[in-house]
Design a protein around this motif. Structure first.
Motif, PDB file in Angstrom:
ATOM      1  N   ARG A 152       0.861  -1.185   0.000  1.00 29.23           N
ATOM      2  CA  ARG A 152       0.000   0.000   0.000  1.00 29.23           C
ATOM      3  C   ARG A 152       0.891   1.227   0.000  1.00 29.23           C
ATOM      4  N   PRO A 153       0.390   2.343  -0.500  1.00 31.12           N
ATOM      5  CA  PRO A 153       1.207   3.559  -0.521  1.00 31.12           C
ATOM      6  C   PRO A 153       1.724   3.947   0.861  1.00 31.12           C
ATOM      7  N   GLU A 154       0.940   3.724   1.885  1.00 24.87           N
ATOM      8  CA  GLU A 154       1.380   4.101   3.235  1.00 24.87           C
ATOM      9  C   GLU A 154       2.507   3.199   3.763  1.00 24.87           C
ATOM     10  N   ASP A 155       2.775   2.098   3.071  1.00 26.99           N
ATOM     11  CA  ASP A 155       3.898   1.240   3.473  1.00 26.99           C
ATOM     12  C   ASP A 155       5.237   1.903   3.174  1.00 26.99           C
ATOM     13  N   LYS A 157       7.535   5.034   3.578  1.00 25.84           N
ATOM     14  CA  LYS A 157       7.688   6.234   4.398  1.00 25.84           C
ATOM     15  C   LYS A 157       8.349   7.321   3.575  1.00 25.84           C
ATOM     16  N   GLN A 158       7.960   8.542   3.871  1.00 20.39           N
ATOM     17  CA  GLN A 158       8.578   9.684   3.200  1.00 20.39           C
ATOM     18  C   GLN A 158      10.013   9.817   3.687  1.00 20.39           C
TER      19      GLN A 158
END
Length: 167
Positions: A152-155, A157-158
């Motif tokens: 998922r995109p939230e996996d 980290k920035q």
């Protein structure tokens, strides 16, 4: 580079040519290399710890290495061109290290006599190896596909570049 061990010698069913079989530590990949009968005999002799009454060619080379205090650090099978494998012997004498061109069969025969490791480049493995454990390969591929499918995109980290500078 992948370290491989000599699993044995086989004979091609049609041509009766000897084939040395290399396997990785996990025994997941096999690399068959066609060799001459003389080199097959030299490899078999080393695998069986047979000591001839007089030194044969590979034994003579090992004796020369020992007499001159030269260590065979490793054998590297580095490329495959037009169905021909290429290898080098990496030797060291004191601080001097050299790569010496060799046929893979001769290099392996010497490596067995000196207890030196045999390494194969990833490129050669990709081009010429055969899967030994097809089920394990397929299971690993399926696990990777499942992992990617569930990302998922939230996996992710920035990453803040300003807080990580080279000094």
């Amino acid at each position: 580079m992948i370290e491989m061990k000599i699993a044995g010698i086989a004979l091609d069913a049609v041509s009766r040519s000897p084939i040395v079989i290399l396997k990785d530590d996990a025994e997941r990949r096999a690399l068959p290399i066609y060799i001459a009968h003389e080199q097959a005999r030299a490899i078999i002799n080393a695998l069986e710890n047979h000591v001839p009454p007089r030194p044969l060619t590979h034994d003579l080379l090992v004796n020369l290495l020992e007499a001159w205090d030269i260590t065979l650090e490793r054998v590297v099978i580095h490329s495959l061109q037009d169905n021909t494998f290429f290898a080098v012997l990496t030797v060291r004498q004191g601080d001097v290290k050299k790569d010496i061109d060799a046929r893979p069969s001769d290099a392996m025969a010497i490596a067995l006599r000196t207890g030196s490791p045999i390494w194969v480049s990833e490129e050669v493995i990709l081009d010429a190896s055969l899967p030994v454990d097809q089920e394990a390969d397929e299971a690993e591929q399926q696990a990777f596909r499942d992992f990617v499918a569930n990302l998922r995109p939230e996996d992710f980290k920035q990453y803040d570049r300003s807080s990580h500078r080279d000094s």
